[in-house]
Design a protein around this motif. Structure first.
Motif, PDB file in Angstrom:
ATOM      1  N   ASN A  47       6.727   0.902   3.987  1.00 40.20           N
ATOM      2  CA  ASN A  47       6.321  -0.257   4.780  1.00 40.20           C
ATOM      3  C   ASN A  47       5.619  -1.299   3.922  1.00 40.20           C
ATOM      4  N   LEU A  48       4.774  -0.840   3.009  1.00 40.53           N
ATOM      5  CA  LEU A  48       4.077  -1.772   2.104  1.00 40.53           C
ATOM      6  C   LEU A  48       5.077  -2.512   1.219  1.00 40.53           C
ATOM      7  N   ARG A  49       6.100  -1.812   0.765  1.00 41.72           N
ATOM      8  CA  ARG A  49       7.124  -2.469  -0.049  1.00 41.72           C
ATOM      9  C   ARG A  49       7.788  -3.599   0.714  1.00 41.72           C
ATOM     10  N   ILE A  50       8.196  -3.306   1.934  1.00 43.15           N
ATOM     11  CA  ILE A  50       8.901  -4.308   2.725  1.00 43.15           C
ATOM     12  C   ILE A  50       7.962  -5.442   3.112  1.00 43.15           C
ATOM     13  N   GLU A  51       6.717  -5.088   3.463  1.00 46.85           N
ATOM     14  CA  GLU A  51       5.731  -6.096   3.840  1.00 46.85           C
ATOM     15  C   GLU A  51       5.466  -7.073   2.706  1.00 46.85           C
ATOM     16  N   SER A  52       5.598  -6.596   1.472  1.00 44.44           N
ATOM     17  CA  SER A  52       5.336  -7.460   0.314  1.00 44.44           C
ATOM     18  C   SER A  52       6.584  -8.201  -0.142  1.00 44.44           C
ATOM     19  N   PHE A  53       7.631  -8.183   0.694  1.00 38.84           N
ATOM     20  CA  PHE A  53       8.885  -8.889   0.415  1.00 38.84           C
ATOM     21  C   PHE A  53       9.547  -8.373  -0.861  1.00 38.84           C
ATOM     22  N   SER A  54       9.390  -7.092  -1.176  1.00 36.82           N
ATOM     23  CA  SER A  54       9.961  -6.522  -2.384  1.00 36.82           C
ATOM     24  C   SER A  54      11.285  -5.832  -2.070  1.00 36.82           C
ATOM     25  N   LEU A  55      12.242  -5.985  -2.954  1.00 37.06           N
ATOM     26  CA  LEU A  55      13.560  -5.386  -2.799  1.00 37.06           C
ATOM     27  C   LEU A  55      13.658  -4.097  -3.603  1.00 37.06           C
ATOM     28  N   LYS A  56      14.580  -3.248  -3.210  1.00 34.48           N
ATOM     29  CA  LYS A  56      14.684  -1.934  -3.824  1.00 34.48           C
ATOM     30  C   LYS A  56      16.130  -1.633  -4.195  1.00 34.48           C
ATOM     31  N   SER A  57      16.303  -1.206  -5.446  1.00 35.35           N
ATOM     32  CA  SER A  57      17.634  -0.822  -5.918  1.00 35.35           C
ATOM     33  C   SER A  57      18.148   0.369  -5.134  1.00 35.35           C
ATOM     34  N   GLY A  58      19.406   0.311  -4.717  1.00 32.60           N
ATOM     35  CA  GLY A  58      19.991   1.381  -3.937  1.00 32.60           C
ATOM     36  C   GLY A  58      19.719   1.273  -2.457  1.00 32.60           C
ATOM     37  N   LYS A  59      18.850   0.363  -2.075  1.00 33.81           N
ATOM     38  CA  LYS A  59      18.519   0.164  -0.669  1.00 33.81           C
ATOM     39  C   LYS A  59      18.902  -1.242  -0.207  1.00 33.81           C
TER      40      LYS A  59
ATOM     41  N   SER B 205      16.753  -3.443   4.763  1.00 32.04           N
ATOM     42  CA  SER B 205      15.440  -2.821   4.979  1.00 32.04           C
ATOM     43  C   SER B 205      14.727  -3.549   6.107  1.00 32.04           C
ATOM     44  N   ALA B 206      13.942  -2.804   6.876  1.00 30.56           N
ATOM     45  CA  ALA B 206      13.213  -3.403   7.996  1.00 30.56           C
ATOM     46  C   ALA B 206      11.795  -2.855   8.031  1.00 30.56           C
ATOM     47  N   GLY B 207      10.826  -3.738   8.239  1.00 30.26           N
ATOM     48  CA  GLY B 207       9.433  -3.325   8.298  1.00 30.26           C
ATOM     49  C   GLY B 207       8.613  -4.316   9.100  1.00 30.26           C
ATOM     50  N   TYR B 208       7.283  -4.189   8.968  1.00 29.90           N
ATOM     51  CA  TYR B 208       6.381  -5.053   9.737  1.00 29.90           C
ATOM     52  C   TYR B 208       5.277  -5.564   8.823  1.00 29.90           C
ATOM     53  N   SER B 209       5.050  -6.870   8.882  1.00 24.22           N
ATOM     54  CA  SER B 209       3.991  -7.491   8.089  1.00 24.22           C
ATOM     55  C   SER B 209       2.764  -7.700   8.964  1.00 24.22           C
ATOM     56  N   TYR B 210       1.675  -7.007   8.632  1.00 25.39           N
ATOM     57  CA  TYR B 210       0.451  -7.195   9.400  1.00 25.39           C
ATOM     58  C   TYR B 210      -0.246  -8.494   9.036  1.00 25.39           C
ATOM     59  N   SER B 211       0.032  -9.023   7.870  1.00 24.11           N
ATOM     60  CA  SER B 211      -0.554 -10.314   7.502  1.00 24.11           C
ATOM     61  C   SER B 211       0.093 -11.451   8.298  1.00 24.11           C
ATOM     62  N   LEU B 212       1.392 -11.305   8.589  1.00 20.33           N
ATOM     63  CA  LEU B 212       2.090 -12.316   9.388  1.00 20.33           C
ATOM     64  C   LEU B 212       2.071 -11.996  10.880  1.00 20.33           C
TER      65      LEU B 212
ATOM     66  N   MET C  24      13.167 -16.885   5.091  1.00 26.08           N
ATOM     67  CA  MET C  24      12.120 -17.233   4.142  1.00 26.08           C
ATOM     68  C   MET C  24      12.694 -18.158   3.078  1.00 26.08           C
ATOM     69  N   THR C  25      11.822 -18.967   2.491  1.00 26.24           N
ATOM     70  CA  THR C  25      12.297 -19.952   1.517  1.00 26.24           C
ATOM     71  C   THR C  25      12.099 -19.515   0.077  1.00 26.24           C
ATOM     72  N   HIS C  26      11.267 -18.480  -0.176  1.00 28.73           N
ATOM     73  CA  HIS C  26      11.053 -18.050  -1.555  1.00 28.73           C
ATOM     74  C   HIS C  26      11.792 -16.756  -1.840  1.00 28.73           C
ATOM     75  N   SER C  27      12.067 -16.525  -3.105  1.00 29.65           N
ATOM     76  CA  SER C  27      12.805 -15.322  -3.506  1.00 29.65           C
ATOM     77  C   SER C  27      11.898 -14.109  -3.437  1.00 29.65           C
ATOM     78  N   PRO C  28      12.406 -13.011  -2.875  1.00 29.10           N
ATOM     79  CA  PRO C  28      11.612 -11.790  -2.855  1.00 29.10           C
ATOM     80  C   PRO C  28      11.518 -11.153  -4.226  1.00 29.10           C
ATOM     81  N   ALA C  29      10.573 -10.245  -4.363  1.00 39.86           N
ATOM     82  CA  ALA C  29      10.376  -9.526  -5.623  1.00 39.86           C
ATOM     83  C   ALA C  29      11.198  -8.254  -5.617  1.00 39.86           C
ATOM     84  N   VAL C  30      11.107  -7.502  -6.698  1.00 40.14           N
ATOM     85  CA  VAL C  30      11.842  -6.250  -6.821  1.00 40.14           C
ATOM     86  C   VAL C  30      10.892  -5.162  -7.287  1.00 40.14           C
ATOM     87  N   VAL C  31      11.000  -3.966  -6.684  1.00 40.91           N
ATOM     88  CA  VAL C  31      10.218  -2.816  -7.153  1.00 40.91           C
ATOM     89  C   VAL C  31      11.173  -1.729  -7.601  1.00 40.91           C
TER      90      VAL C  31
END
Length: 808
Positions: free
Chosen positions: A677-689, A761-768, A801-808
Motif C-alpha cells: 500500500n505504501l508503494r502504491i500510495e507513493s506513486f511508485s511502479l513495480k517491475s512485474g506488476k 496496481s490499486a491502493g489508497y492514499s491517505y494524504s490525498l 496525474m500529471t507527473h511521472s511516477p517513480a519506480v521501486v
C-alpha cells in the motif's frame, strides 16, 4: 535466424505439431518430430480432449494465448474441414456470489480486449434453449468462444510442415537424451539416434519422464477427469452440424457442456481428485483404451448428473451413452511449463498445456526459440519459476491436487494456499508467530501480511482509516491500514526476505559481465548502488534490478525472483572469470521505513552523524552488535528507508535489537500488505506488476536507467529500433474522484464506452484521501479525458496525474 540448428520436437500432439508448424512458418528448417504413438491420434490428451475453448480468464497471459489459439484454428478451418466452430459460450451463475464474479469477469474481458456480455436468465435460455432459466441467476456470454477440433488443425499444420521439410516419426519411443557439458546433443530412440541442438519436450503427461533423462524436474501431475457422452436429445433432433449451440459452464456445480451431434458431452470437476502415477499409464496398444483414458467410475458421476439434469431438463429423457476418465496435466500453480531449462542448454519445455492455449503457446515458443524472447510476457509460465523446493514430488503433487479442487472456485487475489506450507521461513518467523502474524506464501516463504498484535493501533487511526466492505474486505484486516498509517507517522520494520532474490556476482570478469547484462553503467564506486534494467533480446524489460558494488570485483544483485535469477545465471560466461551464487536462502532482509527510521539506525550503529556521512544510495557493511550487516540507505515512497541484509543465523539477533532500540521511536513490525500500500500510495511502479517484458524502458518512464553511451548491452539494438517507433501503451496513474471507491486490480479503464486499458496496481492514499490506481492505457489517452474505472459493473470517475511516477 537459427537455420543451422537441428531441432527435435518430442510429442506429436497439438502442441508439438503446432510448434513445428510455427517454426516452419518462421523459416526454420531441419526439424524432426518424434512420437511414441501413432501419427496423429497419438493416445495423449489431444486425442480425447473435448475441445472447449473458453478464452476468458482472470489471467491476461492465458487469455492472450487462448485468443491466439482461436485465431490460428480459425485460419486453419475450411468448409470441408473445420478446425474451429465459433459457437460462443455461456458461463451461468447458480448463486448471487457467482453472478457478482461474472460481473468482475466481464470487467476483465474489457481489460483484455474480449467481447463479453452479461445476460439475464431468460437471455441465456435464448442463446441456448436447453438451459432452464429458473435454475440460474444470469450468465456471461462470449460470442468468440467455441469448439476446437485439434486433430483437424494438426492435419492442416503437418501438411504445411512436411512441405517445409519437417520429418515426423510415429511409433518411435525416446529412450535417452545425450547431454555434453550442460548442452543437449542428441535424442536416442527406438528408431535410432537424432542429433539435436534444440530439443522441445511436448510429451504431455509423459513429460516428466523425458525430463528425467536430462536431470530436469518437470513439476506436473497427471490427473483423471470425468467426461460423458449422452444419448440423443429430442431437442437436438434437427441439428445437422456437429456443434452449433453455445458451450455451457456451470462452475457452481463444477460441470461443463458441449453439443456433440444430437447429444451432449458433459465434463465434471465435482469428483474428488484422481491423481495418476506415471508408472500406471500404459503405452499405446497395450490396452483396449488409449493411454490417456482410464476406466469410467459411474458412482462419481451420480451427483454431477443430477445437477446437469436440473440445469438441462432434456437430459432426463436421454441418459448416458458412455463415459471415461481422461488424463490431463496439472501444475502447482495452474500455469503451463514453458521455456528453456536453466539447468540444461537447448532443452526446452512446453508442458501442461490444454487445447485452449495450444496454438498460442506454440506461436510464442517458436518466437522464443528463434528470437531469444516471445512477443508476450511468459514469465508466469517459465519452467524456471520454481526454486528447488518445488522440485519435490510431494510438493507438486499436493499443490496440483489443490489446483484441481479449486479449478472452478471463485478465486480471490489474496486467497491463501492450504497445502505445502511452512516450507521456507525466515529467521524472524518465531517472533512473527509471537506477534500473531497472518501469513501468506510467496515463492515458498511464509510472509506476514499483517500482525494481530497491532490491533490496538486501530483505535489510534480509525478516524482516518478506510474500512473495506464486500469483495475487497476478504482476506483483509483494518490492521493493514493502521500499519500503513503508523509507518507514515513513525517507523516500521518489514520482513523482505521473500520479496526479492539476492545474488552475488564476483570475479575478474564480473564488471564486464554486468555491463553487458544491464542498461546502466555498473562501474560505480565501491559502496554505491544503482537501479538499472535488464533487457531481453527483443529490447523488452526482463527486470528492474538493484546492483550494489561490495568491492572491486564483487556485486550484490537484488532481482525480482527465480525466473530473473535463472536468466542471469544462463548468461554467465563459462570461462571461469565470473562466479554466480544465489545467496537468498542463506541471507535475510529487513526494510526499516518511516520518518523515524534513521533515528532507529542511529541508536543501533551508535553514530549521531549518520544522515550527514551516509548518503542515499550508499551501502556499507558494518557490525550491528554481533551481526554483520550490509546496510543500504534508500527511500521508500519519499520516506527514509534502510535495507538491512545479513546471514540467516544472525537475523533473529538483528530483529530483536531493532525492536528493542526502536521502542522510543514507536517502531512496530508491519506486514507485506501495508508495504505494498505504501508503494502504491507513493506513486511508485513495480517491475512485474505495473510493467513487464512486453514493455521497453522508454514507454514506462525508465529512460534514466538506460545509458546509450555504453557500447553494448543485451537488447540495445532492438531497444533503439523500438524507441524509433510509436509505443502502443502508456503508463498512467489515476486518482479516483470518489473518496470511498476502492478497486483491486485488472479493472478496465473506459473513455465513454471505449476501453483504453486496465488497472495494474490499486491502493489508497491517505494524504490525498482517495484511491490511486496505476494503469496501462493506449497511447491515445490524454489528460483532458474524463476516464472511468469499472469495478463489478459500477463506473468510478478518475483524474489522470500529471507527473511521472517513480519506480521501486
Amino acid at each position: 535466424m537459427m537455420e543451422h540448428k537441428r531441432i527435435v520436437v518430442i510429442g506429436a500432439g497439438i502442441v508439438g505439431c503446432s510448434i513445428a508448424y510455427y517454426l516452419s512458418k518462421m523459416g526454420q528448417r531441419n526439424i524432426t518430430v518424434i512420437e511414441q504413438g501413432p501419427l496423429f491420434e497419438t493416445g495423449g490428451s489431444t486425442s480425447h480432449a473435448p475441445g472447449l475453448v473458453f478464452q476468458l480468464s482472470f489471467s491476461k497471459i492465458l487469455t492472450t494465448l487462448a485468443s491466439q489459439t482461436v485465431e490460428t484454428f480459425k485460419e486453419l478451418s475450411t468448409d470441408e474441414q473445420r478446425s474451429f466452430y465459433p459457437v460462443g459460450s455461456l458461463e451461468v451463475a447458480r448463486t448471487s456470489e457467482r453472478l457478482e464474479d461474472l460481473k468482475r469477469k466481464a470487467g476483465v474481458a474489457s481489460s483484455w480486449g474480449i467481447e463479453a456480455f452479461l445476460l439475464s436468465p431468460q437471455e441465456c435460455a435464448e442463446k441456448n434453449s436447453l438451459i432452464c432459466p429458473e435454475r440460474i441467476c444470469g450468465g456471461l456470454y462470449v460470442p468468440s468462444d467455441g469448439i476446437a477440433k485439434p486433430l483437424h488443425a494438426v492435419d492442416k499444420m503437418t501438411r504445411f510442415s512436411k512441405e517445409c521439410g519437417v520429418e515426423f516419426y510415429g511409433h518411435t519411443e525416446v529412450t535417452n537424451i545425450e547431454v555434453t557439458n550442460g548442452q543437449v546433443k542428441a535424442v536416442y530412440t527406438s528408431a535410432g539416434k537424432f542429433e539435436a541442438d534444440v530439443i522441445v519436450c511436448c510429451a504431455g503427461f509423459w513429460g516428466p519422464r523425458i525430463g528425467e533423462m536430462v536431470g530436469v524436474t518437470i513439476p506436473l501431475q497427471p490427473m483423471a477427469h470425468q467426461y460423458v457422452f449422452t444419448n440423443d436429445l429430442l431437442e437436438l433432433n434437427g441439428e445437422t452440424e456437429e456443434t452449433a449451440t453455445p458451450l455451457i459452464r456451470d462452475q457452481d456445480n463444477a460441470i461443463y457442456f458441449r453439443q456433440v451431434e444430437k447429444g451432449l458431452g458433459i465434463g465434471s470437476y465435482q469428483h474428488e481428485p484422481f491423481p495418476v502415477e506415471l508408472s500406471d499409464i500404459t503405452k499405446y496398444g497395450e490396452t483396449k483404451e488409449m493411454p490417456s483414458v482410464k476406466p469410467f467410475t459411474p458412482k462419481d458421476f451420480e451427483k454431477p448428473w443430477e445437477d446437469a439434469m436440473e440445469l438441462i431438463p432434456a437430459l432426463k429423457q436421454a441418459g448416458i451413452k458412455k463415459g471415461m476418465n481422461g488424463i490431463f496435466s496439472f501444475t502447482p500453480d495452474g500455469m503451463p511449463l514453458l521455456g528453456e531449462s536453466q539447468a540444461v542448454g537447448g532443452f526446452w519445455v512446453a508442458e501442461a498445456i490444454w487445447v485452449t492455449h495450444s496454438a498460442g503457446v506454440a506461436r510464442q515458443m517458436a518466437e522464443w526459440v528463434m528470437n531469444g524472447a516471445p512477443t508476450v510476457d511468459l514469465e508466469l509460465c517459465d519452467i524456471n519459476r520454481f526454486d528447488t523446493y518445488a522440485c519435490s514430488p510431494v510438493y507438486y503433487k499436493q499443490r496440483s491436487i489443490e489446483e484441481y479442487e479449486e479449478v472452478y472456485s471463485i478465486h480471490h487475489p489474496f486467497m491463501q494456499r492450504k497445502v505445502s506450507r511452512n516450507m521456507r521461513v525466515s529467521p524472524f518467523y518465531m517472533r512473527q508467530q509471537e506477534l500473531k502474524a497472518y501469513f501468506n506464501e510467496k515463492a515458498g516463504w511464509e510472509q506476514p501480511q499483517w500482525y494481530e498484535a497491532n490491533y490496538p493501533l486501530i483505535s489510534t487511526y480509525e478516524k482516518k482509516m478506510v474500512i473495506r466492505k464486500g469483495w475487497s474486505a476478504e482476506y483483509w484486516s483494518p490492521i493493514i491500514e493502521a500499519e500503513q498509517l503508523h509507518t507514515r507517522q513513525y517507523a516500521a520494520i518489514y520482513d523482505t526476505t521473500a520479496a526479492k532474490k539476492r545474488l552475488e556476482i564476483k570475479g575478474e570478469g564480473a564488471l564486464q559481465f554486468l555491463q553487458k547484462l544491464t542498461t546502466g553503467n555498473i562501474d560505480i564506486t565501491v559502496g554505491q548502488s544503482i537501479r538499472t534494467c535488464m533487457l531481453h533480446e527483443r529490447g523488452g524489460i526482463k527486470d528492474q534490478i538493484t546492483v550494489i558494488r561490495k568491492n572491486i570485483s564483487t556485486f550484490l544483485i537484488v532481482c525480482t525472483g527465480a525466473v530473473e535469477a535463472s536468466w542471469i545465471q544462463k548468461h554467465v560466461p563459462q570461462d571461469g572469470q565470473v562466479v554466480f551464487q544465489d545467496v537468498t536462502s542463506g541471507t535475510c532482509s529487513i526494510a526499516l521505513i518511516g520518518p523515524k527510521a534513521t533515528g532507529v539506525m542511529k541508536s543501533v550503529v551508535q553514530r549521531s552523524d549518520l544522515s550527514r556521512t551516509w548518503l542515499q544510495g550508499q551501502a556499507k557493511t558494518l557490525f550491528i552488535e554481533n551481526s554483520s550487516v550490509l546496510a543500504l540507505r534508500d527511500s521508500y515512497g519519499g520516506m527514509e528507508s534502510w535495507e538491512l541484509i545479513t546471514t540467516s543465523d544472525q537475523g533473529l539477533n538483528l530483529w530483536d535489537l531493532l525492536i528493542e532500540q526502536g521502542q522510543p521511536y514507536q517502531l512496530i513490525a508491519a506486514g507485506d500488505r501495508a508495504l505494498e500500500n505504501l508503494r502504491i500510495e507513493s506513486f511508485s511502479l513495480k517491475s512485474g506488476k505495473d510493467f513487464w517484458s512486453e514493455h521497453h524502458p522508454y514507454e514506462v518512464n525508465l529512460h534514466e536507467m538506460v545509458d546509450l553511451t555504453k557500447p553494448v548491452f543485451i537488447g540495445k539494438e532492438a531497444l533503439l529500433d523500438r524507441q524509433r517507433k510509436d509505443s502502443e501503451t502508456v503508463l498512467a496513474t489515476l486518482i479516483l474522484d470518489d473518496p470511498s471507491a476502492i478497486v483491486m486490480g485488472y479493472e478496465p479503464v473506459f473513455y465513454g464506452e471505449t476501453a483504453l486499458g486496465f488497472v495494474t496496481s490499486a491502493g489508497y492514499s491517505y494524504s490525498l484521501g482517495k484511491g490511486i490506481v496505476h494503469t496501462l492505457l493506449s497511447q491515445a489517452v490524454h489528460e483532458e479525458m474524463v476516464l472511468e474505472v469499472e469495478y463489478f459493473g459500477q463506473r468510478y470517475k478518475a483524474t489522470m496525474m500529471t507527473h511521472s511516477p517513480a519506480v521501486v
